[in-house]
Design a protein around this motif. Structure first.
Motif, PDB file in Angstrom:
ATOM      1  N   ALA A 243       0.824  -1.208   0.000  1.00 36.66           N
ATOM      2  CA  ALA A 243       0.000   0.000   0.000  1.00 36.66           C
ATOM      3  C   ALA A 243       0.858   1.258   0.000  1.00 36.66           C
ATOM      4  CB  ALA A 243      -0.922   0.003   1.223  1.00 36.66           C
ATOM      5  N   GLU A 244       0.432   2.226  -0.804  1.00 37.12           N
ATOM      6  CA  GLU A 244       1.033   3.556  -0.874  1.00 37.12           C
ATOM      7  C   GLU A 244       2.430   3.569  -1.470  1.00 37.12           C
ATOM      8  OE1 GLU A 244       0.833   4.796   3.193  1.00 37.12           O
ATOM      9  OE2 GLU A 244      -1.363   4.836   3.212  1.00 37.12           O
ATOM     10  N   ASN A 245       2.877   2.438  -2.044  1.00 39.07           N
ATOM     11  CA  ASN A 245       4.247   2.364  -2.566  1.00 39.07           C
ATOM     12  C   ASN A 245       5.249   2.870  -1.526  1.00 39.07           C
ATOM     13  OD1 ASN A 245       3.616   1.239  -5.044  1.00 39.07           O
ATOM     14  ND2 ASN A 245       3.483   3.204  -6.109  1.00 39.07           N
ATOM     15  N   ASP A 246       5.079   2.436  -0.298  1.00 40.90           N
ATOM     16  CA  ASP A 246       5.934   2.847   0.811  1.00 40.90           C
ATOM     17  C   ASP A 246       7.387   2.457   0.525  1.00 40.90           C
ATOM     18  OD1 ASP A 246       7.414   2.763   3.262  1.00 40.90           O
ATOM     19  OD2 ASP A 246       5.543   2.622   4.397  1.00 40.90           O
ATOM     20  N   PRO A 247       8.284   3.438   0.263  1.00 39.98           N
ATOM     21  CA  PRO A 247       9.660   3.076  -0.134  1.00 39.98           C
ATOM     22  C   PRO A 247      10.405   2.254   0.908  1.00 39.98           C
ATOM     23  CG  PRO A 247       9.197   5.389  -0.633  1.00 39.98           C
ATOM     24  CD  PRO A 247       8.058   4.890   0.204  1.00 39.98           C
ATOM     25  N   ARG A 248      10.248   2.575   2.185  1.00 42.73           N
ATOM     26  CA  ARG A 248      10.966   1.843   3.229  1.00 42.73           C
ATOM     27  C   ARG A 248      10.512   0.391   3.279  1.00 42.73           C
ATOM     28  NH1 ARG A 248      10.298   0.551   8.620  1.00 42.73           N
ATOM     29  NH2 ARG A 248       8.196   1.461   8.612  1.00 42.73           N
ATOM     30  N   GLN A 249       9.198   0.178   3.233  1.00 51.25           N
ATOM     31  CA  GLN A 249       8.679  -1.187   3.295  1.00 51.25           C
ATOM     32  C   GLN A 249       8.977  -1.960   2.016  1.00 51.25           C
ATOM     33  OE1 GLN A 249       7.693  -2.703   5.816  1.00 51.25           O
ATOM     34  NE2 GLN A 249       6.841  -1.259   7.291  1.00 51.25           N
ATOM     35  N   LEU A 250       8.937  -1.285   0.869  1.00 49.58           N
ATOM     36  CA  LEU A 250       9.303  -1.956  -0.375  1.00 49.58           C
ATOM     37  C   LEU A 250      10.772  -2.394  -0.356  1.00 49.58           C
ATOM     38  CD1 LEU A 250       7.466   0.263  -3.029  1.00 49.58           C
ATOM     39  CD2 LEU A 250       7.094  -2.181  -2.661  1.00 49.58           C
ATOM     40  N   ALA A 251      11.638  -1.521   0.157  1.00 54.11           N
ATOM     41  CA  ALA A 251      13.062  -1.870   0.228  1.00 54.11           C
ATOM     42  C   ALA A 251      13.281  -3.070   1.143  1.00 54.11           C
ATOM     43  CB  ALA A 251      13.864  -0.668   0.722  1.00 54.11           C
ATOM     44  N   LEU A 252      12.569  -3.095   2.269  1.00 50.23           N
ATOM     45  CA  LEU A 252      12.690  -4.236   3.176  1.00 50.23           C
ATOM     46  C   LEU A 252      12.193  -5.506   2.508  1.00 50.23           C
ATOM     47  CD1 LEU A 252      13.320  -5.373   5.979  1.00 50.23           C
ATOM     48  CD2 LEU A 252      11.000  -4.696   6.688  1.00 50.23           C
ATOM     49  N   LEU A 253      11.036  -5.423   1.842  1.00 57.35           N
ATOM     50  CA  LEU A 253      10.505  -6.598   1.150  1.00 57.35           C
ATOM     51  C   LEU A 253      11.471  -7.076   0.073  1.00 57.35           C
ATOM     52  CD1 LEU A 253       8.135  -8.562   0.598  1.00 57.35           C
ATOM     53  CD2 LEU A 253       7.220  -6.838  -0.982  1.00 57.35           C
ATOM     54  N   ARG A 254      12.048  -6.137  -0.650  1.00 54.24           N
ATOM     55  CA  ARG A 254      12.990  -6.499  -1.723  1.00 54.24           C
ATOM     56  C   ARG A 254      14.194  -7.255  -1.166  1.00 54.24           C
ATOM     57  NH1 ARG A 254      17.036  -2.832  -4.832  1.00 54.24           N
ATOM     58  NH2 ARG A 254      17.404  -4.038  -6.742  1.00 54.24           N
ATOM     59  N   SER A 255      14.611  -6.923   0.049  1.00 53.49           N
ATOM     60  CA  SER A 255      15.757  -7.605   0.665  1.00 53.49           C
ATOM     61  C   SER A 255      15.390  -8.993   1.176  1.00 53.49           C
ATOM     62  CB  SER A 255      16.302  -6.764   1.828  1.00 53.49           C
ATOM     63  OG  SER A 255      15.414  -6.784   2.944  1.00 53.49           O
ATOM     64  N   GLN A 256      14.083  -9.276   1.280  1.00 54.96           N
ATOM     65  CA  GLN A 256      13.632 -10.529   1.890  1.00 54.96           C
ATOM     66  C   GLN A 256      13.199 -11.585   0.879  1.00 54.96           C
ATOM     67  OE1 GLN A 256      10.520  -8.743   4.217  1.00 54.96           O
ATOM     68  NE2 GLN A 256      11.734  -8.769   6.119  1.00 54.96           N
ATOM     69  N   VAL A 257      12.877 -11.187  -0.365  1.00 60.02           N
ATOM     70  CA  VAL A 257      12.307 -12.140  -1.319  1.00 60.02           C
ATOM     71  C   VAL A 257      13.124 -12.171  -2.605  1.00 60.02           C
ATOM     72  CG1 VAL A 257       9.996 -11.828  -0.365  1.00 60.02           C
ATOM     73  CG2 VAL A 257      10.705 -10.439  -2.318  1.00 60.02           C
ATOM     74  N   ARG A 258      12.939 -13.232  -3.359  1.00 58.98           N
ATOM     75  CA  ARG A 258      13.683 -13.402  -4.613  1.00 58.98           C
ATOM     76  C   ARG A 258      12.947 -12.825  -5.812  1.00 58.98           C
ATOM     77  NH1 ARG A 258      14.070 -18.739  -6.061  1.00 58.98           N
ATOM     78  NH2 ARG A 258      12.511 -19.410  -4.525  1.00 58.98           N
ATOM     79  N   VAL A 259      11.665 -12.524  -5.681  1.00 58.00           N
ATOM     80  CA  VAL A 259      10.878 -12.005  -6.794  1.00 58.00           C
ATOM     81  C   VAL A 259      11.216 -10.528  -7.019  1.00 58.00           C
ATOM     82  CG1 VAL A 259       8.539 -11.510  -7.576  1.00 58.00           C
ATOM     83  CG2 VAL A 259       9.019 -13.636  -6.361  1.00 58.00           C
ATOM     84  N   PRO A 260      11.519 -10.105  -8.253  1.00 60.63           N
ATOM     85  CA  PRO A 260      11.769  -8.683  -8.512  1.00 60.63           C
ATOM     86  C   PRO A 260      10.516  -7.847  -8.223  1.00 60.63           C
ATOM     87  CG  PRO A 260      12.535 -10.045 -10.341  1.00 60.63           C
ATOM     88  CD  PRO A 260      11.721 -10.934  -9.455  1.00 60.63           C
ATOM     89  N   LEU A 261      10.708  -6.638  -7.715  1.00 61.46           N
ATOM     90  CA  LEU A 261       9.607  -5.741  -7.394  1.00 61.46           C
ATOM     91  C   LEU A 261       9.581  -4.566  -8.369  1.00 61.46           C
ATOM     92  CD1 LEU A 261       9.857  -5.521  -3.489  1.00 61.46           C
ATOM     93  CD2 LEU A 261       8.734  -7.265  -4.914  1.00 61.46           C
ATOM     94  N   ALA A 262       8.372  -4.054  -8.623  1.00 64.20           N
ATOM     95  CA  ALA A 262       8.193  -2.911  -9.519  1.00 64.20           C
ATOM     96  C   ALA A 262       7.159  -1.970  -8.921  1.00 64.20           C
ATOM     97  CB  ALA A 262       7.742  -3.376 -10.908  1.00 64.20           C
ATOM     98  N   ALA A 263       7.299  -0.668  -9.187  1.00 61.79           N
ATOM     99  CA  ALA A 263       6.328   0.316  -8.724  1.00 61.79           C
ATOM    100  C   ALA A 263       6.611   1.650  -9.406  1.00 61.79           C
ATOM    101  CB  ALA A 263       6.371   0.483  -7.206  1.00 61.79           C
ATOM    102  N   GLY A 264       5.624   2.547  -9.338  1.00 58.08           N
ATOM    103  CA  GLY A 264       5.829   3.901  -9.839  1.00 58.08           C
ATOM    104  C   GLY A 264       4.745   4.425 -10.749  1.00 58.08           C
ATOM    105  N   GLN A 265       3.824   3.563 -11.204  1.00 51.08           N
ATOM    106  CA  GLN A 265       2.836   4.009 -12.191  1.00 51.08           C
ATOM    107  C   GLN A 265       1.939   5.124 -11.664  1.00 51.08           C
ATOM    108  OE1 GLN A 265       0.371   0.287 -12.500  1.00 51.08           O
ATOM    109  NE2 GLN A 265      -1.256   1.645 -11.842  1.00 51.08           N
ATOM    110  N   ASN A 266       1.723   5.170 -10.355  1.00 49.25           N
ATOM    111  CA  ASN A 266       0.815   6.161  -9.777  1.00 49.25           C
ATOM    112  C   ASN A 266       1.538   7.347  -9.153  1.00 49.25           C
ATOM    113  OD1 ASN A 266      -1.703   4.762 -10.292  1.00 49.25           O
ATOM    114  ND2 ASN A 266      -1.017   3.269  -8.783  1.00 49.25           N
TER     115      ASN A 266
END
Length: 392
Positions: A243-266
């Motif tokens: 939710a909200e493209n939260d940069p801090r939470q996205l960065a944490l998730l990116r460090s925890q999983v192998r799936v590439p993450l994408a965001a920015g359309q909104n």
């Protein structure tokens, strides 16, 4: 430029029309009516050149009012080719303290129309004016929606893969956080999502990439739960998981999983893209010209991405506006061929370029290369708008 030519390029009229457009899915094993809301903006110069832009994924009546009552009147008499000057003027008029949201949508639609005019004035397609990096762009097809069951998803995936499309996107999450009052436990939704993704993988085999889009509908715990379980299924990227493209939470998730993450359309303004890049929040940045301030703004986002070696791609649909952007710039990436959004735009503009073996070839006609059918717009404008921003 002599004075007569300059006067011909001055803006005489800016008009926004809110539309709710119905379209019908007709795929093997799946037929259903759906709709999307959008705002169509028309800009006309004193010399008679007309450009068109659009925006969506917003409250269409509010954005149309912002254009018709605030932004449009501020541009009358200005040079339609001065896109940097006019974008800056709109920024200070609509977003003087860096707000995103409705203002960025209004700016995007106007900016697209101005670039359409510029292409017609200079007798060049927009993608060439943006840099002419390539004459065709790779696409991924968004085919899988919440209204489909597992068998329908599998059938639709096989249909698109059979046409040579090796990149396929489906939605997950289904606004589970937003609709917690139904009640509908988020993990129940995600357990079903996992089975839906597996059904698509079984249908198309191991090679095609599957892309997922949660539309900012999950919290970090649930996004991680799903990302960990789909990692083995050859996922291209997981779009807007939090939710909200939260940069801090996205960065944490990116460090925890192998799936590439994408965001920015909104994201509407450059500082939001900067925040995602600085936080190392995503693998793929997704500026969308129909949402994030038009070509003028998205060129800046693309430059930011290039400076940090950050890949970009189109998310958020509106293929035929975003294809010019990704064909124009050297670091352009994938363009989203969103099935429902394409059906909707074809009701407005008529036939548009379609992918062949996963690629779309850019038009050589001046401007965007397509214009709305005035009769179709008049007819669609008579249909009462819906509060839903899109149902599939």
């Amino acid at each position: 430029m002599n004075q007569d030519t300059a006067d011909r390029h001055r803006i005489a009229r800016v008009t926004a029309t809110p539309l709710n457009v119905e379209a019908r899915f007709d795929l093997p094993g799946f037929a259903r009516d759906a709709s999307l809301s959008l705002v169509l903006v028309e800009v006309e110069t004193q010399g008679g050149l007309v450009g068109h832009g659009l925006t969506a994924i917003t409250e269409e009546e509010i954005v149309a009012a912002a254009v018709n009552e605030v932004a449009g009147p501020a541009l009358i008499g200005e040079d339609a080719l001065a896109h940097e000057k006019l974008w800056d003027r709109l920024y200070w008029l609509l977003s003087p303290r860096g707000q995103t949201g409705y203002a960025s949508h209004a700016m995007a639609a106007i900016d697209l129309a101005l670039w359409d005019i510029k292409g017609k004035a200079l007798n060049q397609p927009v993608w060439r004016l943006l840099g002419a990096a390539r004459p065709r762009v790779p696409v991924y097809v968004t085919f899988g929606f919440a209204s489909m069951d597992r068998d329908q998803l599998a059938s639709a995936a096989k249909h698109w893969a059979g046409q040579g499309n090796a990149r396929l996107k489906m939605v997950v999450g289904h606004h589970a956080q937003q609709r917690r009052d139904e009640p509908r436990p988020v993990l129940d939704v995600l357990r079903e999502d996992l089975q839906r993704v597996r059904a698509v993988r079984d249908a198309v085999g191991p090679e095609p990439l599957i892309y997922l889009d949660a539309n900012c509908s999950l919290d970090p715990y649930n996004a991680r739960w799903l990302a960990e379980r789909v990692a083995e299924l050859n996922i291209g990227f997981f779009e807007e998981p939090i939710a909200e493209n939260d940069p801090r939470q996205l960065a944490l998730l990116r460090s925890q999983v192998r799936v590439p993450l994408a965001a920015g359309q909104n994201e509407g303004l450059l500082h939001r893209f900067r925040g995602l890049v600085e936080a190392q929040a995503v693998d793929v940045l997704q500026p969308n010209v129909a949402i994030g301030g038009g070509y003028t703004q998205c060129l800046r986002a693309a430059g930011l991405a290039a400076a940090f070696n950050q890949p970009i791609a189109n998310g958020g649909a509106w293929t035929h506006h975003n294809m010019h952007f990704h064909a124009g710039i050297a670091n352009g990436g994938l363009v989203e061929y969103h099935h429902l959004a394409v059906l909707v735009t074809e009701r407005i503009f008529g036939a548009l370029p379609r992918p062949e073996a996963g690629w779309i070839t850019l038009p050589e006609a001046p401007g965007l290369g397509f214009s709305p059918d005035p009769a179709a717009v008049r007819e669609l404008a008579r249909v009462p708008t819906s509060r839903g921003k899109g149902k599939a």
